[in-house]
Design a protein around this motif. Sequence first.
Motif, PDB file in Angstrom:
ATOM      1  N   GLY A  21     -10.633 -25.646   4.482  1.00 19.48           N
ATOM      2  CA  GLY A  21      -9.501 -24.732   4.529  1.00 19.48           C
ATOM      3  C   GLY A  21      -9.398 -23.907   3.263  1.00 19.48           C
ATOM      4  N   VAL A  22      -8.265 -23.200   3.144  1.00 23.34           N
ATOM      5  CA  VAL A  22      -8.028 -22.319   2.008  1.00 23.34           C
ATOM      6  C   VAL A  22      -6.597 -22.505   1.518  1.00 23.34           C
ATOM      7  CG1 VAL A  22      -7.939 -19.915   1.208  1.00 23.34           C
ATOM      8  CG2 VAL A  22      -9.654 -20.590   2.882  1.00 23.34           C
ATOM      9  N   LEU A  23      -6.436 -22.535   0.207  1.00 24.30           N
ATOM     10  CA  LEU A  23      -5.131 -22.575  -0.437  1.00 24.30           C
ATOM     11  C   LEU A  23      -5.028 -21.371  -1.364  1.00 24.30           C
ATOM     12  CD1 LEU A  23      -2.469 -24.056  -1.273  1.00 24.30           C
ATOM     13  CD2 LEU A  23      -3.843 -25.221  -3.029  1.00 24.30           C
ATOM     14  N   CYS A  24      -3.951 -20.580  -1.213  1.00 23.04           N
ATOM     15  CA  CYS A  24      -3.737 -19.411  -2.069  1.00 23.04           C
ATOM     16  C   CYS A  24      -2.324 -19.426  -2.621  1.00 23.04           C
ATOM     17  CB  CYS A  24      -3.931 -18.119  -1.274  1.00 23.04           C
ATOM     18  SG  CYS A  24      -5.624 -17.798  -0.740  1.00 23.04           S
ATOM     19  N   TRP A  25      -2.158 -18.876  -3.813  1.00 21.24           N
ATOM     20  CA  TRP A  25      -0.819 -18.695  -4.368  1.00 21.24           C
ATOM     21  C   TRP A  25      -0.751 -17.364  -5.095  1.00 21.24           C
ATOM     22  CZ3 TRP A  25      -4.236 -22.479  -5.960  1.00 21.24           C
ATOM     23  CH2 TRP A  25      -4.732 -22.368  -7.271  1.00 21.24           C
ATOM     24  N   ALA A  26       0.442 -16.768  -5.039  1.00 20.96           N
ATOM     25  CA  ALA A  26       0.677 -15.452  -5.629  1.00 20.96           C
ATOM     26  C   ALA A  26       1.768 -15.553  -6.670  1.00 20.96           C
ATOM     27  CB  ALA A  26       1.069 -14.448  -4.542  1.00 20.96           C
ATOM     28  N   LEU A  27       1.505 -15.000  -7.838  1.00 23.78           N
ATOM     29  CA  LEU A  27       2.428 -15.046  -8.967  1.00 23.78           C
ATOM     30  C   LEU A  27       2.613 -13.640  -9.528  1.00 23.78           C
ATOM     31  CD1 LEU A  27       0.832 -18.020 -10.948  1.00 23.78           C
ATOM     32  CD2 LEU A  27       2.643 -18.155  -9.251  1.00 23.78           C
ATOM     33  N   PRO A  28       3.684 -13.430 -10.308  1.00 20.39           N
ATOM     34  CA  PRO A  28       3.789 -12.150 -11.016  1.00 20.39           C
ATOM     35  C   PRO A  28       2.509 -11.856 -11.783  1.00 20.39           C
ATOM     36  CG  PRO A  28       5.791 -13.423 -11.301  1.00 20.39           C
ATOM     37  CD  PRO A  28       4.812 -14.326 -10.612  1.00 20.39           C
ATOM     38  N   HIS A  29       2.123 -10.608 -11.824  1.00 17.82           N
ATOM     39  CA  HIS A  29       0.833 -10.232 -12.402  1.00 17.82           C
ATOM     40  C   HIS A  29       0.615 -10.834 -13.775  1.00 17.82           C
ATOM     41  CE1 HIS A  29      -1.953  -6.735 -13.828  1.00 17.82           C
ATOM     42  NE2 HIS A  29      -2.625  -7.824 -13.577  1.00 17.82           N
ATOM     43  N   ALA A  30       1.618 -10.814 -14.633  1.00 17.69           N
ATOM     44  CA  ALA A  30       1.466 -11.305 -15.998  1.00 17.69           C
ATOM     45  C   ALA A  30       1.404 -12.818 -16.068  1.00 17.69           C
ATOM     46  CB  ALA A  30       2.620 -10.801 -16.880  1.00 17.69           C
ATOM     47  N   GLN A  31       1.800 -13.525 -14.966  1.00 21.70           N
ATOM     48  CA  GLN A  31       1.857 -14.975 -14.991  1.00 21.70           C
ATOM     49  C   GLN A  31       0.711 -15.615 -14.238  1.00 21.70           C
ATOM     50  OE1 GLN A  31       3.870 -16.811 -16.616  1.00 21.70           O
ATOM     51  NE2 GLN A  31       5.711 -15.637 -17.048  1.00 21.70           N
ATOM     52  N   GLY A  32      -0.252 -14.810 -13.802  1.00 21.50           N
ATOM     53  CA  GLY A  32      -1.221 -15.313 -12.846  1.00 21.50           C
ATOM     54  C   GLY A  32      -2.407 -16.053 -13.414  1.00 21.50           C
ATOM     55  N   VAL A  33      -2.332 -16.547 -14.640  1.00 18.38           N
ATOM     56  CA  VAL A  33      -3.469 -17.259 -15.221  1.00 18.38           C
ATOM     57  C   VAL A  33      -3.156 -18.750 -15.250  1.00 18.38           C
ATOM     58  CG1 VAL A  33      -4.953 -17.500 -17.223  1.00 18.38           C
ATOM     59  CG2 VAL A  33      -4.047 -15.254 -16.637  1.00 18.38           C
ATOM     60  N   SER A  34      -4.005 -19.543 -14.613  1.00 23.88           N
ATOM     61  CA  SER A  34      -3.789 -20.976 -14.554  1.00 23.88           C
ATOM     62  C   SER A  34      -4.085 -21.631 -15.885  1.00 23.88           C
ATOM     63  CB  SER A  34      -4.685 -21.620 -13.483  1.00 23.88           C
ATOM     64  OG  SER A  34      -4.335 -21.179 -12.212  1.00 23.88           O
ATOM     65  N   VAL A  35      -3.356 -22.718 -16.162  1.00 23.99           N
ATOM     66  CA  VAL A  35      -3.652 -23.553 -17.319  1.00 23.99           C
ATOM     67  C   VAL A  35      -4.846 -24.415 -16.947  1.00 23.99           C
ATOM     68  CG1 VAL A  35      -2.793 -25.379 -18.810  1.00 23.99           C
ATOM     69  CG2 VAL A  35      -1.255 -23.572 -18.033  1.00 23.99           C
ATOM     70  N   PRO A  36      -5.896 -24.496 -17.765  1.00 24.28           N
ATOM     71  CA  PRO A  36      -7.059 -25.278 -17.397  1.00 24.28           C
ATOM     72  C   PRO A  36      -6.681 -26.729 -17.135  1.00 24.28           C
ATOM     73  CG  PRO A  36      -7.526 -23.910 -19.310  1.00 24.28           C
ATOM     74  CD  PRO A  36      -6.060 -23.801 -19.065  1.00 24.28           C
ATOM     75  N   ALA A  37      -7.366 -27.327 -16.143  1.00 25.97           N
ATOM     76  CA  ALA A  37      -7.126 -28.737 -15.828  1.00 25.97           C
ATOM     77  C   ALA A  37      -7.623 -29.603 -16.984  1.00 25.97           C
ATOM     78  CB  ALA A  37      -7.836 -29.106 -14.541  1.00 25.97           C
ATOM     79  N   GLY A  74       0.790  -1.220   0.000  1.00 26.10           N
ATOM     80  CA  GLY A  74       0.000   0.000   0.000  1.00 26.10           C
ATOM     81  C   GLY A  74       0.819   1.266   0.000  1.00 26.10           C
ATOM     82  N   ARG A  75       2.039   1.216   0.569  1.00 25.39           N
ATOM     83  CA  ARG A  75       2.839   2.427   0.698  1.00 25.39           C
ATOM     84  C   ARG A  75       4.007   2.480  -0.277  1.00 25.39           C
ATOM     85  NH1 ARG A  75       3.466   3.032   7.286  1.00 25.39           N
ATOM     86  NH2 ARG A  75       1.249   2.828   7.806  1.00 25.39           N
ATOM     87  N   HIS A  76       4.032   1.584  -1.233  1.00 23.23           N
ATOM     88  CA  HIS A  76       5.187   1.537  -2.117  1.00 23.23           C
ATOM     89  C   HIS A  76       4.729   1.173  -3.526  1.00 23.23           C
ATOM     90  CE1 HIS A  76       9.068   0.157  -3.791  1.00 23.23           C
ATOM     91  NE2 HIS A  76       9.607   0.949  -2.895  1.00 23.23           N
ATOM     92  N   PRO A  77       5.116   1.938  -4.541  1.00 22.62           N
ATOM     93  CA  PRO A  77       4.678   1.644  -5.912  1.00 22.62           C
ATOM     94  C   PRO A  77       5.493   0.517  -6.535  1.00 22.62           C
ATOM     95  CG  PRO A  77       6.087   3.566  -5.925  1.00 22.62           C
ATOM     96  CD  PRO A  77       5.942   3.161  -4.477  1.00 22.62           C
ATOM     97  N   GLY A  78       5.532  -0.616  -5.863  1.00 22.24           N
ATOM     98  CA  GLY A  78       6.321  -1.741  -6.338  1.00 22.24           C
ATOM     99  C   GLY A  78       5.497  -2.677  -7.199  1.00 22.24           C
ATOM    100  N   PRO A  79       5.966  -3.913  -7.352  1.00 19.92           N
ATOM    101  CA  PRO A  79       5.279  -4.859  -8.228  1.00 19.92           C
ATOM    102  C   PRO A  79       3.931  -5.288  -7.668  1.00 19.92           C
ATOM    103  CG  PRO A  79       7.000  -5.963  -6.977  1.00 19.92           C
ATOM    104  CD  PRO A  79       7.150  -4.502  -6.709  1.00 19.92           C
ATOM    105  N   ARG A  80       3.071  -5.714  -8.561  1.00 25.40           N
ATOM    106  CA  ARG A  80       1.803  -6.316  -8.164  1.00 25.40           C
ATOM    107  C   ARG A  80       1.880  -7.809  -8.406  1.00 25.40           C
ATOM    108  NH1 ARG A  80      -3.337  -3.565 -10.754  1.00 25.40           N
ATOM    109  NH2 ARG A  80      -2.189  -3.973 -12.669  1.00 25.40           N
ATOM    110  N   VAL A  81       1.139  -8.558  -7.616  1.00 32.87           N
ATOM    111  CA  VAL A  81       1.015  -9.991  -7.831  1.00 32.87           C
ATOM    112  C   VAL A  81      -0.458 -10.344  -7.944  1.00 32.87           C
ATOM    113  CG1 VAL A  81       3.181 -10.622  -6.694  1.00 32.87           C
ATOM    114  CG2 VAL A  81       1.089 -10.476  -5.334  1.00 32.87           C
ATOM    115  N   ARG A  82      -0.710 -11.402  -8.669  1.00 33.28           N
ATOM    116  CA  ARG A  82      -2.071 -11.926  -8.778  1.00 33.28           C
ATOM    117  C   ARG A  82      -2.200 -13.100  -7.821  1.00 33.28           C
ATOM    118  NH1 ARG A  82      -5.862 -11.437 -12.718  1.00 33.28           N
ATOM    119  NH2 ARG A  82      -4.323 -10.528 -14.136  1.00 33.28           N
ATOM    120  N   VAL A  83      -3.189 -13.028  -6.950  1.00 33.18           N
ATOM    121  CA  VAL A  83      -3.405 -14.071  -5.945  1.00 33.18           C
ATOM    122  C   VAL A  83      -4.637 -14.881  -6.319  1.00 33.18           C
ATOM    123  CG1 VAL A  83      -3.706 -14.596  -3.502  1.00 33.18           C
ATOM    124  CG2 VAL A  83      -2.417 -12.548  -4.184  1.00 33.18           C
TER     125      VAL A  83
END
Length: 232
Positions: free
Chosen positions: A215-231, A197-206
């Motif tokens: 439960g919950v499982l989350c993963w964070a990737l570079p914004h441009a890489q955040g699209v999963s390959v369909p199962a 919030g306080r730094h204009p750094g990179p964004r990630v897609r979660v």
Amino acid sequence: MSIVQFSGTLRNLPRAFSAAGPRISGMGFAVASVHEGPPVAVTDEERCLARTMQQPRRSDFLIGRSALHRAVRAAGLTAGPVLCDGPRPRLPEGLSASISHSRGVAVAVAGPADRFPVLGVDLELADLPLRAAHLVLREPERPLLGPPRTAPQRLLALYSAKEAAFKALSPVLGPHLRGLRDVRLTPDGAGFLAQAGRHPGPRVRVSVRHLPAGGVLCWALPHAQGVSVPAR
């Protein structure tokens, strides 16, 4: 913090986690569990380091390294012993990875650092009481909790999403990212875009996956890489 009530046993859960995990070209995802017996996907050096640790840290370390080596292999890569730099894995040059563990289950993601300069993963198998929301969310983020009926599950997902984003961003941003409240989430489809919030750094897609066990499982990737390959 109370424990999520599971249908079935933890022994059966890793299979569900594997099915819920990311399918990203060039990136590996893997699961390990204490319920498999002695972890086999670890090196002698990692076993020696584990002997210096107290329980439950020792078990978490071993299943975490087992999941990590499996994820490295799933990405088509190799890695020698992965020891520690403080609380973080000491990753070999050229490798990007992240580990999380909860209730005797560990998950890991790994990939080449030139393609995945930031990676984060988080697994949560325990409820988070609503009274802890102020530790995770700033006041402008409170509407993300939604209606009271679903707020507890939503809070767990927001907490896990911020944990995954924090793991991805903190090695890059260092002291600019002091805690989860410094991670800002913006809804994006089934997941979030996250940045400091306080730094204009990179964004990630979660990406967020609600597990059949609660439960919950989350993963964070570079914004441009955040699209999963369909199962398949």
